[in-house]
Design a protein around this motif. Sequence first.
Motif, short mmCIF file in Angstrom:
data_model
loop_
_atom_site.label_atom_id
_atom_site.label_comp_id
_atom_site.label_asym_id
_atom_site.label_seq_id
_atom_site.Cartn_x
_atom_site.Cartn_y
_atom_site.Cartn_z
N ASP A 186 0.80 -1.24 0.00
CA ASP A 186 0.00 0.00 0.00
C ASP A 186 0.83 1.28 0.00
O ASP A 186 0.26 2.35 -0.29
N ASN B 152 -3.01 -7.69 -1.24
CA ASN B 152 -3.24 -7.23 -2.61
C ASN B 152 -4.51 -7.81 -3.22
O ASN B 152 -5.07 -7.24 -4.17
N GLN C 278 -10.13 -3.50 -4.64
CA GLN C 278 -9.87 -2.07 -4.60
C GLN C 278 -11.12 -1.29 -4.25
O GLN C 278 -11.05 -0.18 -3.69
N SER C 279 -12.29 -1.87 -4.53
CA SER C 279 -13.54 -1.17 -4.23
C SER C 279 -13.70 -0.91 -2.74
O SER C 279 -14.29 0.10 -2.33
N ARG D 253 -11.22 -0.29 -0.65
CA ARG D 253 -10.37 0.87 -0.36
C ARG D 253 -11.02 2.17 -0.85
O ARG D 253 -11.00 3.19 -0.15
N ASP D 254 -11.57 2.10 -2.04
CA ASP D 254 -12.20 3.31 -2.59
C ASP D 254 -13.41 3.73 -1.76
O ASP D 254 -13.64 4.92 -1.53
N LYS E 264 -5.53 6.76 4.62
CA LYS E 264 -4.99 5.48 4.16
C LYS E 264 -4.71 4.55 5.33
O LYS E 264 -4.98 3.35 5.26
#
Length: 462
Positions: free
Chosen positions: A261, A338, A342-343, A345-346, A355
């Motif tokens: 990250d 990983n 990602q959704s 995190r978004d 973060k």
Amino acid sequence: MFLALFSIVISIAFFAYYVGHRRALSLAGNDLSTLHSRPGYHGAFLAILTAVPAFLLLSVWAFFQTSVLDQFVLTRTDHFLVGLSSAQIEAFLRDAKAIAFGGIVSGVDEGKEFAASLYARYQKVGHVLAAGSLLVLAIIGFSWGYHRICASARTRHFVERSMMVLLVACSAVAVLTTIGIVLSLIFESLMFFRKVPVLDFVFGTHWSPQSAFEGAGADGTQTNTKIFGAIPLLAGTFLITSIAILVAAPVGLLSAIYLSDYASKPVRASAKPVLEILAGIPTVVYGFFAALVVAPTIRGWGEGLGLSVSSESALAAGLVMGIMIIPFVSSLSDDVINAVPQSLRDGSAGLGATKSETIRRVVLPAALPGIVSALILAISRAIGETMIVVMAAGLAANITANPLEAVTTVTVQIVTLLVGDQEFDSAKTLAAFALGLLLFCITLALNVFALRVVRKYREQYD
């Protein structure tokens, strides 16, 4: 010789594949649609029929050749074996094989030389017969398969069924190997527990198998069961493993978080392979490092602080073992982190989280099953380590929580008990199998715990 015959079989298989492929192309001409199966399937069909029977014969020959040769030699040398026990006969055959195949043997006599000549002669005959049989089977299979190849031949079905059989066989080998290991441990452990009570072994606090017959009866055969207590070994194992995981868990997990990250792509591309190099270093090198660098350094610091530090301490072994298992934690945790969508995190960023907050409250909980699996794998690796403990922690079976003292582990004692010539009907040697069964139960419990955690949290985040 086995490798040479195996290479011949593989070469024949490649040749058969080429011939089958070319024949299918010649049958199709310029229109491959006339073939029921692709030319590659026809080639694989012919290769399987040519090589598989030969390979099966080669496997049977490799498995049974030793026992067959022994029987042939025994029938010709029975007059030299009159009055010998089974152990002496085995030693006789072992020396004869060593003489026949270039080994060094002391006490060579006429009988051993005669048996050695028989071994050399019979082995040559066996090699010739095996090679001839392989060629005959390969020719028969090739001829039959070649004439079966035609435009309507359903070779694809045959090849796919053959691959399915291969996959099932490989799975069966893995399962049967596991079952065999467990059964062997249980069988030998039961023999040990006939001599030593289970409670004395599991809850005993004294470990000294070298004095297994001290305090025996007048005939010297009664085993002293009070010296096979496994508690000191478990204490040493858990102490060193705890130190190792206290080093590896934070370093490995924080490294994984940084690489996944925070690090830029160039840094990640160079740092991760360098970190994973630690996993490729032989454990004996870690042992040297622990014995020659870490242990003296810790002892010097301890003496400077007025502490009594053993020259072989659990702290030295645990620290180096922790360094060794860092790649297990970091690499697996990095892959798991990983894999978090990602959704997630978004969505966290869209709600205003920083973060670091996203990592702590979203990413790590979502990746928890994989992180737990990585930690359990690292713990299992640490529990099973031997060389570092032998070289840095010693062989003293102590019940202590002081990391500055010398301790030993279960795996080290297993190695110690099985080194050299041993009698496998004595409690001293059988104790190694009981320790192996105990270690198996511990690692199994860890895996069950990890599986429960994975199932619980996977349902929550899938």
